[in-house]
Design a protein around this motif. Sequence first.
Motif, PDB file in Angstrom:
ATOM      1  N   HIS A  74     -20.662  24.148 -16.211  1.00 28.65           N
ATOM      2  CA  HIS A  74     -19.464  24.193 -15.386  1.00 28.65           C
ATOM      3  C   HIS A  74     -18.540  25.284 -15.916  1.00 28.65           C
ATOM      4  CE1 HIS A  74     -16.562  22.460 -12.535  1.00 28.65           C
ATOM      5  NE2 HIS A  74     -15.656  22.844 -13.421  1.00 28.65           N
TER       6      HIS A  74
ATOM      7  N   PHE B 258     -22.544  18.678 -16.852  1.00 32.90           N
ATOM      8  CA  PHE B 258     -23.320  17.443 -16.808  1.00 32.90           C
ATOM      9  C   PHE B 258     -23.844  17.214 -15.400  1.00 32.90           C
ATOM     10  CE2 PHE B 258     -20.336  16.877 -20.264  1.00 32.90           C
ATOM     11  CZ  PHE B 258     -21.117  16.305 -21.259  1.00 32.90           C
TER      12      PHE B 258
ATOM     13  N   LYS C  52     -24.788  14.401 -12.587  1.00 28.59           N
ATOM     14  CA  LYS C  52     -24.127  13.136 -12.248  1.00 28.59           C
ATOM     15  C   LYS C  52     -25.078  12.275 -11.424  1.00 28.59           C
ATOM     16  CE  LYS C  52     -19.363  14.823 -12.237  1.00 28.59           C
ATOM     17  NZ  LYS C  52     -18.127  14.942 -11.436  1.00 28.59           N
ATOM     18  N   PRO C  53     -25.029  10.972 -11.642  1.00 25.01           N
ATOM     19  CA  PRO C  53     -24.228  10.232 -12.636  1.00 25.01           C
ATOM     20  C   PRO C  53     -24.799  10.427 -14.032  1.00 25.01           C
ATOM     21  CG  PRO C  53     -25.683   8.729 -11.495  1.00 25.01           C
ATOM     22  CD  PRO C  53     -25.853  10.055 -10.820  1.00 25.01           C
ATOM     23  N   ARG C  54     -23.943  10.241 -15.042  1.00 23.36           N
ATOM     24  CA  ARG C  54     -24.347  10.471 -16.432  1.00 23.36           C
ATOM     25  C   ARG C  54     -23.599   9.535 -17.353  1.00 23.36           C
ATOM     26  NH1 ARG C  54     -29.088  12.798 -16.730  1.00 23.36           N
ATOM     27  NH2 ARG C  54     -29.441  14.034 -18.605  1.00 23.36           N
TER      28      ARG C  54
ATOM     29  N   TYR D 192     -23.034   9.423 -21.437  1.00 27.24           N
ATOM     30  CA  TYR D 192     -23.263  10.172 -22.669  1.00 27.24           C
ATOM     31  C   TYR D 192     -22.413   9.582 -23.789  1.00 27.24           C
ATOM     32  CZ  TYR D 192     -19.113  12.797 -21.003  1.00 27.24           C
ATOM     33  OH  TYR D 192     -17.871  13.165 -20.528  1.00 27.24           O
TER      34      TYR D 192
ATOM     35  N   ALA E 284     -15.022  13.248 -18.774  1.00 32.09           N
ATOM     36  CA  ALA E 284     -15.314  11.850 -18.437  1.00 32.09           C
ATOM     37  C   ALA E 284     -14.322  11.280 -17.435  1.00 32.09           C
ATOM     38  CB  ALA E 284     -15.303  11.004 -19.707  1.00 32.09           C
ATOM     39  N   ASP E 285     -14.846  10.525 -16.456  1.00 28.74           N
ATOM     40  CA  ASP E 285     -13.928   9.744 -15.623  1.00 28.74           C
ATOM     41  C   ASP E 285     -13.693   8.366 -16.218  1.00 28.74           C
ATOM     42  OD1 ASP E 285     -16.114   8.019 -14.680  1.00 28.74           O
ATOM     43  OD2 ASP E 285     -16.627   9.594 -13.276  1.00 28.74           O
TER      44      ASP E 285
ATOM     45  N   ARG F 119     -20.492   1.454 -12.252  1.00 27.38           N
ATOM     46  CA  ARG F 119     -21.119   2.239 -11.191  1.00 27.38           C
ATOM     47  C   ARG F 119     -20.631   1.778  -9.819  1.00 27.38           C
ATOM     48  NH1 ARG F 119     -22.347   6.413 -13.816  1.00 27.38           N
ATOM     49  NH2 ARG F 119     -24.247   6.465 -15.060  1.00 27.38           N
TER      50      ARG F 119
ATOM     51  N   GLN G 111     -18.878   8.016 -12.509  1.00 33.23           N
ATOM     52  CA  GLN G 111     -19.960   8.997 -12.464  1.00 33.23           C
ATOM     53  C   GLN G 111     -20.226   9.641 -13.819  1.00 33.23           C
ATOM     54  OE1 GLN G 111     -21.882  10.228  -9.539  1.00 33.23           O
ATOM     55  NE2 GLN G 111     -21.262   8.151  -9.042  1.00 33.23           N
ATOM     56  N   SER G 112     -19.186   9.827 -14.609  1.00 29.59           N
ATOM     57  CA  SER G 112     -19.311  10.459 -15.931  1.00 29.59           C
ATOM     58  C   SER G 112     -18.716   9.510 -16.962  1.00 29.59           C
ATOM     59  CB  SER G 112     -18.578  11.803 -15.961  1.00 29.59           C
ATOM     60  OG  SER G 112     -19.134  12.686 -15.004  1.00 29.59           O
TER      61      SER G 112
END
Length: 265
Positions: free
Chosen positions: A19, A35, A37-39, A41, A82-83, A187, A192-193
Amino acid sequence: MILDEPLQTLFEDPALPRHELPPSLAEAYGGLLGFAKPRVYANFVTSVDGVVALAEPTESGHLISKSSRADRFVMGLLRAFADTIVIGAGTYRKVKGAVFTAEAIYPDGAAAFGELRARLGLAPRPRFVLVTRGGNIDTAGPALDGALIVTSRIGEAALRGRVSANTEVVALGADTLLLADVMALLRKRGAQSILSEGGPSLFAEAVRAKLVDELFVTTSPLLFGRYGNDRRKSLTDGLDLGGTPMELLSAKRHGSYLFLRYAFV
Protein backbone atom coordinates in the motif's frame (compact mmCIF):
# COMPACT_ATOMS: atom_id res chain seq x y z
CA MET A 1 12.68 11.76 9.44
CA ILE A 2 10.58 10.05 12.11
CA LEU A 3 13.18 7.31 12.78
CA ASP A 4 16.91 7.91 13.26
CA GLU A 5 17.73 5.62 10.34
CA PRO A 6 15.43 3.51 8.17
CA LEU A 7 14.95 -0.22 8.45
CA GLN A 8 17.10 -2.08 5.95
CA THR A 9 15.33 -4.66 3.82
CA LEU A 10 17.25 -7.95 3.67
CA PHE A 11 14.58 -10.00 1.92
CA GLU A 12 11.00 -9.47 0.79
CA ASP A 13 8.59 -11.66 -1.15
CA PRO A 14 7.85 -9.73 -4.35
CA ALA A 15 4.25 -10.97 -4.32
CA LEU A 16 3.40 -9.21 -1.03
CA PRO A 17 0.59 -6.63 -1.14
CA ARG A 18 1.94 -3.08 -0.98
CA HIS A 19 0.00 0.00 0.00
CA GLU A 20 1.25 3.49 -0.79
CA LEU A 21 2.43 4.90 2.55
CA PRO A 22 2.88 8.54 3.53
CA PRO A 23 6.48 9.39 2.55
CA SER A 24 7.79 9.60 6.13
CA LEU A 25 6.47 6.11 6.92
CA ALA A 26 7.82 4.60 3.71
CA GLU A 27 11.22 6.17 4.40
CA ALA A 28 11.38 4.85 7.97
CA TYR A 29 10.10 1.37 7.07
CA GLY A 30 12.47 1.10 4.14
CA GLY A 31 9.69 0.47 1.64
CA LEU A 32 5.98 -0.17 1.42
CA LEU A 33 3.68 -2.40 3.46
CA GLY A 34 0.28 -3.89 2.77
CA PHE A 35 -2.13 -6.67 3.65
CA ALA A 36 -4.63 -8.87 1.88
CA LYS A 37 -8.10 -8.74 3.42
CA PRO A 38 -9.49 -10.22 5.54
CA ARG A 39 -6.34 -10.72 7.62
CA VAL A 40 -5.39 -11.60 11.19
CA TYR A 41 -1.81 -10.75 12.05
CA ALA A 42 0.10 -10.92 15.31
CA ASN A 43 3.04 -8.89 16.58
CA PHE A 44 5.62 -9.81 19.23
CA VAL A 45 9.10 -8.86 20.37
CA THR A 46 11.28 -11.76 21.50
CA SER A 47 14.79 -12.25 22.79
CA VAL A 48 17.20 -14.36 20.74
CA ASP A 49 16.42 -17.31 23.02
CA GLY A 50 12.69 -16.92 22.48
CA VAL A 51 11.45 -15.17 25.63
CA VAL A 52 8.46 -12.86 25.07
CA ALA A 53 7.15 -12.50 28.63
CA LEU A 54 8.98 -12.11 31.92
CA ALA A 55 7.74 -12.77 35.45
CA GLU A 56 7.71 -9.06 36.35
CA PRO A 57 4.21 -7.66 37.00
CA THR A 58 4.74 -4.90 34.43
CA GLU A 59 4.63 -5.19 30.65
CA SER A 60 7.62 -7.15 29.32
CA GLY A 61 7.92 -5.79 25.79
CA HIS A 62 9.89 -2.66 26.63
CA LEU A 63 12.32 -4.73 28.72
CA ILE A 64 12.84 -7.32 26.00
CA SER A 65 13.14 -4.71 23.24
CA LYS A 66 15.23 -2.36 25.41
CA SER A 67 12.64 0.27 24.41
CA SER A 68 13.89 0.14 20.81
CA ARG A 69 12.49 3.05 18.82
CA ALA A 70 12.50 0.92 15.69
CA ASP A 71 10.40 -1.75 17.39
CA ARG A 72 7.96 0.84 18.68
CA PHE A 73 7.74 2.38 15.21
CA VAL A 74 6.88 -0.97 13.64
CA MET A 75 4.29 -1.57 16.37
CA GLY A 76 2.75 1.78 15.52
CA LEU A 77 2.73 1.04 11.80
CA LEU A 78 1.02 -2.32 12.32
CA ARG A 79 -1.58 -0.68 14.55
CA ALA A 80 -2.16 1.97 11.90
CA PHE A 81 -3.24 -0.73 9.43
CA ALA A 82 -5.64 -2.43 11.88
CA ASP A 83 -9.35 -1.80 12.20
CA THR A 84 -9.37 -4.01 15.32
CA ILE A 85 -6.77 -4.80 18.01
CA VAL A 86 -7.23 -7.88 20.22
CA ILE A 87 -5.42 -8.77 23.45
CA GLY A 88 -5.94 -11.24 26.27
CA ALA A 89 -6.59 -10.46 29.91
CA GLY A 90 -3.11 -11.50 31.07
CA THR A 91 -1.45 -8.97 28.78
CA TYR A 92 -3.99 -6.30 29.68
CA ARG A 93 -3.22 -6.64 33.39
CA LYS A 94 0.44 -5.83 32.70
CA VAL A 95 -0.17 -2.69 30.63
CA LYS A 96 -2.09 -0.55 33.07
CA GLY A 97 -3.01 2.81 31.59
CA ALA A 98 -2.03 1.88 28.04
CA VAL A 99 -4.03 3.00 25.01
CA PHE A 100 -3.75 0.73 21.98
CA THR A 101 -3.28 3.22 19.16
CA ALA A 102 -0.44 3.85 16.73
CA GLU A 103 0.31 7.31 18.07
CA ALA A 104 0.34 6.09 21.69
CA ILE A 105 3.18 3.65 21.05
CA TYR A 106 5.12 5.95 18.70
CA PRO A 107 4.11 9.62 19.10
CA ASP A 108 6.64 10.90 16.55
CA GLY A 109 4.65 9.21 13.80
CA ALA A 110 1.21 10.44 14.91
CA ALA A 111 0.48 12.69 11.94
CA ALA A 112 1.66 10.15 9.38
CA PHE A 113 -0.23 7.31 11.07
CA GLY A 114 -3.39 9.42 10.99
CA GLU A 115 -2.85 10.17 7.30
CA LEU A 116 -2.40 6.47 6.57
CA ARG A 117 -5.60 5.51 8.39
CA ALA A 118 -7.49 8.17 6.44
CA ARG A 119 -6.10 6.80 3.16
CA LEU A 120 -7.19 3.30 4.18
CA GLY A 121 -10.68 4.51 5.05
CA LEU A 122 -10.28 3.54 8.70
CA ALA A 123 -11.60 5.26 11.81
CA PRO A 124 -9.09 7.44 13.66
CA ARG A 125 -8.64 4.68 16.27
CA PRO A 126 -8.90 0.89 15.91
CA ARG A 127 -11.57 -0.93 17.88
CA PHE A 128 -10.01 -2.36 21.03
CA VAL A 129 -11.16 -5.87 21.97
CA LEU A 130 -10.30 -7.51 25.28
CA VAL A 131 -10.77 -11.26 25.63
CA THR A 132 -11.32 -12.50 29.20
CA ARG A 133 -13.02 -15.71 30.30
CA GLY A 134 -13.50 -14.81 33.96
CA GLY A 135 -13.76 -11.00 33.86
CA ASN A 136 -10.96 -10.55 36.40
CA ILE A 137 -9.71 -7.23 35.05
CA ASP A 138 -9.35 -3.61 36.09
CA THR A 139 -12.21 -1.87 34.29
CA ALA A 140 -10.92 1.66 34.91
CA GLY A 141 -8.24 1.62 32.19
CA PRO A 142 -8.57 4.21 29.39
CA ALA A 143 -8.31 1.50 26.70
CA LEU A 144 -11.78 0.26 27.69
CA ASP A 145 -13.48 3.52 26.75
CA GLY A 146 -15.48 2.50 23.69
CA ALA A 147 -14.00 -1.00 23.77
CA LEU A 148 -15.55 -4.43 23.34
CA ILE A 149 -15.02 -7.02 26.07
CA VAL A 150 -15.70 -10.58 24.95
CA THR A 151 -16.18 -13.01 27.80
CA SER A 152 -18.18 -15.98 29.11
CA ARG A 153 -21.41 -15.87 31.11
CA ILE A 154 -19.28 -16.16 34.24
CA GLY A 155 -17.17 -13.21 33.12
CA GLU A 156 -20.23 -11.19 32.22
CA ALA A 157 -21.57 -11.64 35.74
CA ALA A 158 -18.23 -10.60 37.24
CA LEU A 159 -18.17 -7.46 35.07
CA ARG A 160 -21.78 -6.42 35.62
CA GLY A 161 -21.96 -2.90 37.02
CA ARG A 162 -18.18 -2.41 36.73
CA VAL A 163 -17.87 -1.09 33.16
CA SER A 164 -18.85 2.29 31.77
CA ALA A 165 -21.75 2.84 29.41
CA ASN A 166 -19.22 3.22 26.56
CA THR A 167 -17.89 -0.31 27.04
CA GLU A 168 -19.73 -3.19 25.39
CA VAL A 169 -19.68 -6.64 27.01
CA VAL A 170 -20.59 -9.71 24.97
CA ALA A 171 -20.80 -13.19 26.52
CA LEU A 172 -20.08 -16.23 24.35
CA GLY A 173 -20.70 -19.54 26.10
CA ALA A 174 -21.50 -20.38 29.70
CA ASP A 175 -18.18 -20.95 31.43
CA THR A 176 -15.76 -21.36 28.51
CA LEU A 177 -14.61 -19.00 25.78
CA LEU A 178 -13.31 -20.19 22.42
CA LEU A 179 -11.15 -17.84 20.39
CA ALA A 180 -12.77 -19.15 17.20
CA ASP A 181 -16.10 -17.79 18.47
CA VAL A 182 -14.47 -14.44 19.26
CA MET A 183 -13.06 -14.16 15.74
CA ALA A 184 -16.40 -15.18 14.23
CA LEU A 185 -18.09 -12.38 16.20
CA LEU A 186 -15.55 -9.83 14.98
CA ARG A 187 -15.91 -10.96 11.36
CA LYS A 188 -19.70 -10.72 11.68
CA ARG A 189 -19.22 -7.14 12.82
CA GLY A 190 -17.10 -6.31 9.78
CA ALA A 191 -13.54 -6.58 11.08
CA GLN A 192 -11.15 -7.01 8.14
CA SER A 193 -7.68 -6.24 9.54
CA ILE A 194 -7.29 -7.72 13.02
CA LEU A 195 -4.05 -7.23 14.95
CA SER A 196 -3.34 -9.53 17.88
CA GLU A 197 -0.89 -8.12 20.42
CA GLY A 198 -0.83 -11.15 22.67
CA GLY A 199 -0.15 -12.64 24.84
CA PRO A 200 1.55 -15.96 24.15
CA SER A 201 -1.34 -18.08 25.46
CA LEU A 202 -3.93 -16.33 23.28
CA PHE A 203 -1.55 -16.49 20.31
CA ALA A 204 -0.95 -20.22 20.80
CA GLU A 205 -4.71 -20.83 20.82
CA ALA A 206 -5.09 -18.76 17.64
CA VAL A 207 -2.33 -20.72 15.89
CA ARG A 208 -3.75 -24.11 16.92
CA ALA A 209 -7.22 -23.09 15.70
CA LYS A 210 -5.73 -21.76 12.42
CA LEU A 211 -7.14 -18.29 13.12
CA VAL A 212 -4.01 -16.24 12.43
CA ASP A 213 -2.62 -15.55 8.97
CA GLU A 214 0.66 -13.76 9.66
CA LEU A 215 3.21 -13.16 12.38
CA PHE A 216 5.48 -10.13 12.76
CA VAL A 217 8.27 -10.77 15.26
CA THR A 218 11.07 -8.47 16.33
CA THR A 219 14.18 -10.32 17.51
CA SER A 220 15.96 -8.29 20.17
CA PRO A 221 19.73 -8.90 20.72
CA LEU A 222 19.33 -10.22 24.27
CA LEU A 223 19.49 -13.57 26.06
CA PHE A 224 17.38 -14.17 29.17
CA GLY A 225 17.67 -17.91 29.75
CA ARG A 226 15.08 -20.26 31.22
CA TYR A 227 15.04 -22.23 34.47
CA GLY A 228 12.52 -24.23 36.48
CA ASN A 229 9.36 -22.36 37.50
CA ASP A 230 10.74 -19.07 36.16
CA ARG A 231 7.28 -18.02 34.84
CA ARG A 232 8.94 -16.77 31.67
CA LYS A 233 7.03 -17.50 28.49
CA SER A 234 8.05 -18.16 24.92
CA LEU A 235 6.24 -16.94 21.81
CA THR A 236 3.57 -19.62 22.22
CA ASP A 237 2.62 -20.95 25.62
CA GLY A 238 0.57 -23.78 27.04
CA LEU A 239 -0.18 -25.81 23.90
CA ASP A 240 1.51 -28.36 21.66
CA LEU A 241 1.47 -26.88 18.16
CA GLY A 242 3.07 -29.88 16.51
CA GLY A 243 5.60 -28.04 14.37
CA THR A 244 3.17 -25.65 12.68
CA PRO A 245 4.84 -24.54 9.41
CA MET A 246 5.44 -20.94 8.41
CA GLU A 247 6.86 -19.17 5.36
CA LEU A 248 9.20 -16.17 5.59
CA LEU A 249 7.70 -13.15 3.80
CA SER A 250 10.08 -10.36 4.80
CA ALA A 251 13.26 -9.73 6.78
CA LYS A 252 14.47 -6.30 7.82
CA ARG A 253 17.10 -5.07 10.25
CA HIS A 254 17.77 -1.98 12.32
CA GLY A 255 21.14 -2.15 14.03
CA SER A 256 21.25 -5.53 15.78
CA TYR A 257 17.46 -6.00 15.70
CA LEU A 258 15.74 -8.24 13.16
CA PHE A 259 12.18 -7.65 11.98
CA LEU A 260 10.67 -10.81 10.47
CA ARG A 261 7.32 -11.37 8.81
CA TYR A 262 5.90 -14.88 8.38
CA ALA A 263 2.78 -16.39 6.86
CA PHE A 264 1.17 -19.54 8.22
CA VAL A 265 0.94 -22.20 5.52
